[in-house]
Design a protein around this motif. Structure first.
Motif, PDB file in Angstrom:
ATOM      1  N   GLY A  72       0.904  -1.183   0.078  1.00 53.72           N
ATOM      2  CA  GLY A  72      -0.029   0.224   0.011  1.00 53.72           C
ATOM      3  C   GLY A  72       0.915   1.269   0.118  1.00 53.72           C
ATOM      4  N   LEU A  73       0.198   2.427  -0.493  1.00 55.63           N
ATOM      5  CA  LEU A  73       0.996   3.648  -0.477  1.00 55.63           C
ATOM      6  C   LEU A  73       1.329   4.085   0.924  1.00 55.63           C
ATOM      7  CD1 LEU A  73       1.358   6.068  -2.450  1.00 55.63           C
ATOM      8  CD2 LEU A  73      -0.984   6.950  -1.625  1.00 55.63           C
ATOM      9  N   GLY A  74       2.765   4.243   0.928  1.00 57.39           N
ATOM     10  CA  GLY A  74       3.339   4.822   2.263  1.00 57.39           C
ATOM     11  C   GLY A  74       3.860   3.423   2.951  1.00 57.39           C
ATOM     12  N   GLY A  75       3.796   2.371   2.451  1.00 57.52           N
ATOM     13  CA  GLY A  75       4.355   0.998   2.949  1.00 57.52           C
ATOM     14  C   GLY A  75       5.855   1.024   2.801  1.00 57.52           C
ATOM     15  N   GLU A  76       6.443   0.424   3.602  1.00 55.86           N
ATOM     16  CA  GLU A  76       7.937   0.321   3.602  1.00 55.86           C
ATOM     17  C   GLU A  76       8.482  -1.035   3.284  1.00 55.86           C
ATOM     18  OE1 GLU A  76       8.865   3.697   6.859  1.00 55.86           O
ATOM     19  OE2 GLU A  76       8.449   1.641   7.582  1.00 55.86           O
ATOM     20  N   ILE A  77       9.682  -1.011   2.732  1.00 50.99           N
ATOM     21  CA  ILE A  77      10.419  -2.038   2.216  1.00 50.99           C
ATOM     22  C   ILE A  77      11.478  -2.081   3.427  1.00 50.99           C
ATOM     23  CG2 ILE A  77      12.007  -3.517   0.891  1.00 50.99           C
ATOM     24  CD1 ILE A  77      10.650  -1.535  -1.302  1.00 50.99           C
ATOM     25  N   GLN A 104      10.381   3.481   0.759  1.00 49.49           N
ATOM     26  CA  GLN A 104       8.836   3.664   1.004  1.00 49.49           C
ATOM     27  C   GLN A 104       8.157   3.692  -0.320  1.00 49.49           C
ATOM     28  OE1 GLN A 104       7.905   7.392   2.648  1.00 49.49           O
ATOM     29  NE2 GLN A 104       6.295   6.378   3.856  1.00 49.49           N
ATOM     30  N   ILE A 105       6.957   3.122  -0.352  1.00 50.39           N
ATOM     31  CA  ILE A 105       6.160   3.075  -1.718  1.00 50.39           C
ATOM     32  C   ILE A 105       5.513   4.500  -1.878  1.00 50.39           C
ATOM     33  CG2 ILE A 105       4.012   2.031  -2.780  1.00 50.39           C
ATOM     34  CD1 ILE A 105       4.692  -0.494  -1.028  1.00 50.39           C
ATOM     35  N   LYS A 106       5.529   5.047  -3.143  1.00 56.05           N
ATOM     36  CA  LYS A 106       5.162   6.114  -3.601  1.00 56.05           C
ATOM     37  C   LYS A 106       3.774   6.255  -4.301  1.00 56.05           C
ATOM     38  CE  LYS A 106       8.262   8.559  -1.042  1.00 56.05           C
ATOM     39  NZ  LYS A 106       7.557   9.381   0.264  1.00 56.05           N
ATOM     40  N   ASP A 107       3.945   5.025  -4.928  1.00 53.27           N
ATOM     41  CA  ASP A 107       2.693   4.939  -5.987  1.00 53.27           C
ATOM     42  C   ASP A 107       2.235   3.090  -5.740  1.00 53.27           C
ATOM     43  OD1 ASP A 107       0.695   5.875  -7.857  1.00 53.27           O
ATOM     44  OD2 ASP A 107       1.902   4.900  -9.579  1.00 53.27           O
ATOM     45  N   TRP A 108       0.826   3.114  -5.734  1.00 57.77           N
ATOM     46  CA  TRP A 108       0.292   1.871  -5.571  1.00 57.77           C
ATOM     47  C   TRP A 108      -0.990   1.767  -6.259  1.00 57.77           C
ATOM     48  CZ3 TRP A 108       2.301  -2.541  -3.121  1.00 57.77           C
ATOM     49  CH2 TRP A 108       1.218  -3.341  -3.013  1.00 57.77           C
ATOM     50  N   GLN A 109      -0.659   1.041  -7.674  1.00 59.44           N
ATOM     51  CA  GLN A 109      -2.015   0.716  -8.418  1.00 59.44           C
ATOM     52  C   GLN A 109      -1.849  -0.794  -8.711  1.00 59.44           C
ATOM     53  OE1 GLN A 109      -1.826   3.286 -11.721  1.00 59.44           O
ATOM     54  NE2 GLN A 109      -0.682   4.682 -10.678  1.00 59.44           N
ATOM     55  N   PRO A 110      -2.586  -1.342  -7.782  1.00 59.50           N
ATOM     56  CA  PRO A 110      -2.590  -2.997  -8.008  1.00 59.50           C
ATOM     57  C   PRO A 110      -2.848  -3.550  -9.306  1.00 59.50           C
ATOM     58  CG  PRO A 110      -3.798  -2.214  -5.812  1.00 59.50           C
ATOM     59  CD  PRO A 110      -3.378  -1.093  -6.618  1.00 59.50           C
ATOM     60  N   THR A 115      17.175   6.623  -4.334  1.00 66.82           N
ATOM     61  CA  THR A 115      16.976   6.419  -5.999  1.00 66.82           C
ATOM     62  C   THR A 115      15.544   6.190  -5.907  1.00 66.82           C
ATOM     63  OG1 THR A 115      17.647   4.146  -5.879  1.00 66.82           O
ATOM     64  CG2 THR A 115      19.421   5.808  -6.432  1.00 66.82           C
ATOM     65  N   LEU A 116      14.969   5.808  -6.971  1.00 68.17           N
ATOM     66  CA  LEU A 116      13.605   5.374  -7.307  1.00 68.17           C
ATOM     67  C   LEU A 116      13.325   3.995  -8.252  1.00 68.17           C
ATOM     68  CD1 LEU A 116      12.063   8.895  -8.452  1.00 68.17           C
ATOM     69  CD2 LEU A 116      11.888   7.607  -6.156  1.00 68.17           C
ATOM     70  N   ILE A 117      12.588   3.383  -7.815  1.00 68.29           N
ATOM     71  CA  ILE A 117      11.982   2.122  -8.577  1.00 68.29           C
ATOM     72  C   ILE A 117      10.815   2.213  -8.882  1.00 68.29           C
ATOM     73  CG2 ILE A 117      12.239  -0.363  -8.329  1.00 68.29           C
ATOM     74  CD1 ILE A 117      14.825   0.409  -7.672  1.00 68.29           C
ATOM     75  N   ASN A 118      10.471   1.891 -10.239  1.00 73.65           N
ATOM     76  CA  ASN A 118       9.296   1.766 -10.773  1.00 73.65           C
ATOM     77  C   ASN A 118       9.193   0.460 -11.398  1.00 73.65           C
ATOM     78  OD1 ASN A 118       7.895   4.640 -10.752  1.00 73.65           O
ATOM     79  ND2 ASN A 118       9.939   5.342 -11.546  1.00 73.65           N
ATOM     80  N   VAL A 119       8.053  -0.091 -11.158  1.00 74.42           N
ATOM     81  CA  VAL A 119       7.710  -1.439 -11.658  1.00 74.42           C
ATOM     82  C   VAL A 119       6.285  -1.326 -12.416  1.00 74.42           C
ATOM     83  CG1 VAL A 119       7.840  -3.980 -11.193  1.00 74.42           C
ATOM     84  CG2 VAL A 119       9.002  -2.580  -9.940  1.00 74.42           C
ATOM     85  N   SER A 120       6.388  -1.836 -13.533  1.00 78.99           N
ATOM     86  CA  SER A 120       4.901  -1.758 -14.015  1.00 78.99           C
ATOM     87  C   SER A 120       4.668  -3.139 -14.731  1.00 78.99           C
ATOM     88  CB  SER A 120       4.858  -0.954 -15.395  1.00 78.99           C
ATOM     89  OG  SER A 120       5.899  -1.128 -16.539  1.00 78.99           O
ATOM     90  N   GLU A 156      -1.037  -3.115 -11.943  1.00 80.45           N
ATOM     91  CA  GLU A 156      -0.586  -2.137 -12.956  1.00 80.45           C
ATOM     92  C   GLU A 156       0.672  -1.602 -12.519  1.00 80.45           C
ATOM     93  OE1 GLU A 156      -3.461   0.816 -13.734  1.00 80.45           O
ATOM     94  OE2 GLU A 156      -5.184  -0.263 -13.850  1.00 80.45           O
ATOM     95  N   HIS A 157       1.039  -0.995 -11.422  1.00 84.08           N
ATOM     96  CA  HIS A 157       2.195  -0.309 -11.509  1.00 84.08           C
ATOM     97  C   HIS A 157       2.575   0.015  -9.838  1.00 84.08           C
ATOM     98  CE1 HIS A 157       4.469   3.805 -10.944  1.00 84.08           C
ATOM     99  NE2 HIS A 157       5.049   3.054 -11.781  1.00 84.08           N
ATOM    100  N   LEU A 158       3.532   0.030  -9.440  1.00 82.48           N
ATOM    101  CA  LEU A 158       3.989   0.584  -7.990  1.00 82.48           C
ATOM    102  C   LEU A 158       5.444   1.263  -8.234  1.00 82.48           C
ATOM    103  CD1 LEU A 158       5.666  -2.062  -5.391  1.00 82.48           C
ATOM    104  CD2 LEU A 158       5.155  -2.654  -7.729  1.00 82.48           C
ATOM    105  N   SER A 159       5.727   2.219  -7.584  1.00 82.66           N
ATOM    106  CA  SER A 159       6.949   2.580  -7.414  1.00 82.66           C
ATOM    107  C   SER A 159       7.406   3.178  -5.905  1.00 82.66           C
ATOM    108  CB  SER A 159       6.982   4.135  -8.182  1.00 82.66           C
ATOM    109  OG  SER A 159       6.189   4.994  -7.353  1.00 82.66           O
ATOM    110  N   PHE A 160       8.702   3.063  -5.718  1.00 85.89           N
ATOM    111  CA  PHE A 160       9.197   3.111  -4.432  1.00 85.89           C
ATOM    112  C   PHE A 160      10.441   3.842  -4.239  1.00 85.89           C
ATOM    113  CE2 PHE A 160       9.499  -1.044  -5.457  1.00 85.89           C
ATOM    114  CZ  PHE A 160      10.918  -1.515  -5.352  1.00 85.89           C
ATOM    115  N   THR A 161      10.701   4.632  -3.295  1.00 84.92           N
ATOM    116  CA  THR A 161      12.055   5.011  -2.904  1.00 84.92           C
ATOM    117  C   THR A 161      13.006   3.909  -2.612  1.00 84.92           C
ATOM    118  OG1 THR A 161      11.631   5.487  -0.557  1.00 84.92           O
ATOM    119  CG2 THR A 161      11.476   7.391  -2.086  1.00 84.92           C
ATOM    120  N   TRP A 162      14.310   3.925  -2.852  1.00 84.61           N
ATOM    121  CA  TRP A 162      15.389   2.810  -2.626  1.00 84.61           C
ATOM    122  C   TRP A 162      16.387   3.513  -1.907  1.00 84.61           C
ATOM    123  CZ3 TRP A 162      14.697  -2.093  -2.458  1.00 84.61           C
ATOM    124  CH2 TRP A 162      15.645  -2.996  -2.781  1.00 84.61           C
TER     125      TRP A 162
END
Length: 158
Positions: free
Chosen positions: A57-62, A76-82, A100-105, A84-90
């Motif tokens: 979820g949005l705001g969730g952490e790794i 920390q998760i910055k975008d959460w679209q089940p 840095t930023l990770i985007n996964v589609s 479809e897509h998620l992005s998080f800081t790294w």
């Protein structure tokens, strides 16, 4: 389009194509993160690592948990679209401001297969060490995303 100030710090990208539904691939990446992430070779605490988990979820952490040590937040998760897509800081083991930023589609192609794209960017946030870290992540993501996550996706699950 604006050219990169330092092309050596451009995003690195990896792609997997698998016979799986995008929602199932998204769930495997997120909910299964602790199952496919290779903690023995890709964690801060190595043999003492108990788990690396992605809190959904949005705001969730790794977060990495280790025996006898304080938990370490990797991002920390910055975008959460089940599905479809998620992005998080790294920033595993780094100052959270040096991220840095990770985007996964997750997309369905014309052949009914899921194309999963991982892009790692924002290297410029790391200053002088950015080129060396980026270079290490080229082989790191190839192993972690390409081999470990790819093998996890191909395993039968109930």
């Amino acid at each position: 389009m604006t050219p990169l100030k330092n092309p050596e710090l451009g995003p690195i990208s990896f792609e997997l194509t698998v016979a799986i539904d995008p929602q199932d691939a998204f769930d495997a990446f997120t909910n299964g993160f602790g199952d496919w992430w290779p903690t023995d070779s890709h964690s801060l605490s190595k043999n003492d690592c108990i788990a690396v988990e992605l809190n959904s979820g949005l705001g969730g952490e790794i977060v990495e948990s280790a025996k006898g040590q304080k938990d370490v937040i990797w991002g920390q998760i910055k975008d959460w679209q089940p599905g479809e897509h998620l992005s998080f800081t790294w920033h595993p083991g780094w100052n959270a401001g040096d991220f840095t930023l990770i985007n996964v589609s997750f997309d369905l192609n014309d052949f009914g297969r899921c194309v999963i794209r991982l892009e790692h960017s924002a290297w410029e946030n790391l200053g002088e060490i950015a080129p060396a870290l980026r270079e290490g992540y080229l082989s790191g993501w190839e192993f972690v995303f390409g081999e470990c996550f790819g093998a996890y996706l191909r395993k039968p699950r109930s």
